[in-house]
Enzyme design. Structure first.
Site, mmCIF file in Angstrom:
data_model
loop_
_atom_site.group_PDB
_atom_site.id
_atom_site.type_symbol
_atom_site.label_atom_id
_atom_site.label_comp_id
_atom_site.label_asym_id
_atom_site.label_seq_id
_atom_site.Cartn_x
_atom_site.Cartn_y
_atom_site.Cartn_z
ATOM 1 N N GLU A 91 38.305 43.628 39.724
ATOM 2 C CA GLU A 91 37.767 44.518 40.747
ATOM 3 C C GLU A 91 38.545 44.373 42.038
ATOM 4 O OE1 GLU A 91 33.386 43.341 39.025
ATOM 5 O OE2 GLU A 91 33.785 43.138 41.164
ATOM 6 N N CYS A 104 39.697 43.945 49.606
ATOM 7 C CA CYS A 104 39.258 42.646 49.088
ATOM 8 C C CYS A 104 39.857 42.505 47.690
ATOM 9 C CB CYS A 104 37.732 42.633 49.060
ATOM 10 S SG CYS A 104 37.039 41.140 48.359
ATOM 11 N N CYS A 111 36.653 33.184 36.790
ATOM 12 C CA CYS A 111 36.817 32.061 37.728
ATOM 13 C C CYS A 111 36.280 30.791 37.073
ATOM 14 C CB CYS A 111 36.060 32.337 39.018
ATOM 15 S SG CYS A 111 36.286 31.037 40.254
ATOM 16 N N CYS A 115 30.331 28.569 40.754
ATOM 17 C CA CYS A 115 29.264 28.581 41.771
ATOM 18 C C CYS A 115 28.009 29.198 41.143
ATOM 19 C CB CYS A 115 29.704 29.397 42.982
ATOM 20 S SG CYS A 115 31.218 28.759 43.729
ATOM 21 N N CYS A 118 27.006 32.990 41.794
ATOM 22 C CA CYS A 118 28.054 34.013 41.671
ATOM 23 C C CYS A 118 28.091 34.641 40.287
ATOM 24 C CB CYS A 118 29.403 33.374 41.991
ATOM 25 S SG CYS A 118 30.799 34.463 41.669
ATOM 26 N N GLY A 164 37.685 35.215 41.526
ATOM 27 C CA GLY A 164 38.610 34.094 41.380
ATOM 28 C C GLY A 164 38.697 33.211 42.610
ATOM 29 N N GLU A 165 39.255 32.028 42.405
ATOM 30 C CA GLU A 165 39.510 31.072 43.496
ATOM 31 C C GLU A 165 41.023 31.137 43.778
ATOM 32 O OE1 GLU A 165 38.305 28.593 45.817
ATOM 33 O OE2 GLU A 165 40.468 28.691 46.076
ATOM 34 N N SER A 196 40.422 33.067 51.306
ATOM 35 C CA SER A 196 39.127 32.405 51.238
ATOM 36 C C SER A 196 39.133 31.393 50.096
ATOM 37 C CB SER A 196 38.052 33.464 50.986
ATOM 38 O OG SER A 196 36.813 32.849 50.786
ATOM 39 N N SER A 219 34.334 28.850 51.982
ATOM 40 C CA SER A 219 32.983 29.127 51.496
ATOM 41 C C SER A 219 32.208 27.819 51.579
ATOM 42 C CB SER A 219 33.038 29.613 50.043
ATOM 43 O OG SER A 219 33.713 30.837 49.972
ATOM 44 N N LEU A 220 31.387 27.700 52.598
ATOM 45 C CA LEU A 220 30.707 26.422 52.841
ATOM 46 C C LEU A 220 29.316 26.422 52.185
ATOM 47 C CD1 LEU A 220 31.004 23.713 54.308
ATOM 48 C CD2 LEU A 220 29.954 24.775 56.319
ATOM 49 N N ASN A 295 22.183 38.588 48.092
ATOM 50 C CA ASN A 295 21.647 39.783 47.443
ATOM 51 C C ASN A 295 21.324 39.451 46.003
ATOM 52 O OD1 ASN A 295 21.483 41.946 49.328
ATOM 53 N ND2 ASN A 295 23.713 41.874 49.443
ATOM 54 N N CYS A 338 30.604 41.026 43.360
ATOM 55 C CA CYS A 338 31.803 40.400 42.821
ATOM 56 C C CYS A 338 31.577 40.072 41.351
ATOM 57 C CB CYS A 338 32.089 39.148 43.625
ATOM 58 S SG CYS A 338 33.369 38.118 42.974
HETATM 59 S S1 SF4 Z 1 32.056 32.419 44.445
HETATM 60 FE FE1 SF4 Z 1 34.290 32.584 44.263
HETATM 61 S S2 SF4 Z 1 34.941 30.488 43.739
HETATM 62 FE FE2 SF4 Z 1 32.727 30.564 43.324
HETATM 63 S S3 SF4 Z 1 32.586 31.097 41.119
HETATM 64 FE FE3 SF4 Z 1 32.500 33.040 42.318
HETATM 65 S S4 SF4 Z 1 34.605 33.764 42.362
HETATM 66 FE FE4 SF4 Z 1 34.680 31.592 41.800
#
Ligand code: SF4
Length: 373
Positions: A91, A104, A111, A115, A118, A164-165, A196, A219-220, A295, A338
């Site tokens: 995306e 973005c 990923c 998290c 996510c 992704g990271e 990020s 991303s804290l 959300n 995402c």
């Molecule tokens: S928030 Fe970002 S780093 Fe965390 S699992 Fe989702 S895509 Fe990966």
């Protein structure tokens, strides 16, 4: 399959030209044709030698990505699902705000970070994206906007906050950033690009040394180790102490302030204890806090705090002297979550790929804002 021209940084192209016996000065003309004049057929490069044109026609691919779905939100956010050469999809989202049009971009298919809030995490890591697949997101969307909206529609900023990271795919993302920033080509300034990360400490340490000086967002999501570990398993390995030791090595003269993304989740990280911990952890001069109200999406165990609670949290941080903003929800009517559009696509794709180009009917309850992480 031929390699993509869009994998080459300006320096890579110069080195390739020298290796093949061409003048390295041709790199300036080629970047100018490809990225400034948008001429992707080497045959039309009038000021490039015939032999060099033939070499690139025969050996390099100039294809853009295929857009398999596109949707426009009421607030102007446009989401695209693009297909890569191997059939995988990612995306990419164009977000209009003030005088900017920010893309973005995704950095991986899926990923590995996992998290717990996510949607992309549920897909696992399938593979890293190549530089050309990130630059390709930009070129493909820019062309689509020119062809379908207006020649005035110009992408101005990039955030690496899609799927992704990015730092897990360090070398490829470094190259893509160099291509975006090259003054011989797209010429995006360092302040127009934001990388990020979820906090991959070894990569942050490396970034401080050799990554182009773009804006950094962390991303804290919590300033308490136990809470952060619940939300982001990466915190088990790279806890807040290790993370902030690495962050302090990032040269702030170049990066100005670091942005801390803080997803606000009801009853998880929105208490006074969380406010105090965040205030103690961050430095008011070197930090910006971006609050992102969670959300909810189907299957998610977390809830969004009330509007009063969100404003209370904001007020608490401002009272403590921080620059603190709330990220507006964008594109909530077009599956802007995402990873969520990709999942819906894959489900539908099992039945009929072409149906998607007609825009699938997906329940509005399945909608979420972009860049949750
Ligand atoms: S928030 Fe970002 S780093 Fe965390 S699992 Fe989702 S895509 Fe990966």
């Amino acid at each position: 399959m031929k390699p993509s021209f869009f994998d080459l940084t300006y320096d890579d192209l110069k080195a390739l030209l020298m290796e093949k016996g061409f003048t390295p000065f041709g790199a300036t003309q080629m970047f100018d044709w490809v990225y400034k004049k948008w001429v992707h057929d080497p045959e039309a490069w009038t000021n490039v030698s015939k032999a060099a044109k033939e070499f690139f026609r025969e050996n390099y691919d100039f294809s853009l990505l295929k857009i398999v779905w596109e949707g426009l939100s009421k607030d102007g956010t446009r989401k695209f699902l693009v297909k890569l050469a191997d059939g995988q999809t990612v995306e990419t989202v164009a977000i209009a705000a003030r005088d900017r049009l920010t893309l973005c971009v995704s950095s991986q298919v899926g990923c590995a970070v996992g998290c717990t809030f996510c949607h992309t995490a549920t897909q696992g890591l399938k593979r890293h994206l190549k530089p050309s697949e990130v630059v390709g997101q930009f070129l493909t969307v820019q062309k689509w906007l020119h062809d379908n909206v207006s020649l005035e529609e110009k992408l101005t900023n990039i955030v690496y906050m899609g799927q992704g990271e990015p730092l897990h795919n360090y070398e490829n993302m470094k190259k893509s950033t160099e291509i975006f920033m090259s003054e011989k080509g797209l010429g995006l300034g360092q302040r127009r690009i934001t990388l990020s990360t979820s906090g991959l400490v070894p990569a942050i340490e490396k970034l401080a040394v050799d990554f182009p000086p773009v804006n950094i967002a962390i991303s804290l999501h919590s300033a308490r180790n136990d809470v952060r570990t619940e939300l982001m398993p990466i915190n088990k390995v790279y806890d807040l102490e290790r993370l902030f030791t690495a962050i302090k090595k990032i040269p702030l003269k170049a990066h100005r302030r670091i942005t801390y993304e803080y997803l606000l989740i009801d009853g998880v990280n929105d208490s006074l204890e969380d406010v105090v911990a965040l205030g103690n952890l961050l430095n008011t001069k070197e930090s910006k806090i971006n609050l992102i109200p969670f959300n909810e999406f189907p299957g998610s165990k977390y809830k969004r705090p009330s509007a009063e609670k969100i404003l209370w949290f904001l007020d608490q941080m401002i009272k403590r002297g921080f620059t603190c903003t709330i990220r507006a929800t964008k594109g909530s009517d077009i599956l802007a979550a995402c990873g969520q559009l990709k999942s819906e696509y894959e489900k539908i794709n099992l039945w009929n790929e072409t149906a998607l180009t007609l825009r699938p009917s997906i329940p509005s309850s399945a909608l979420q804002s972009p860049g949750q992480g």
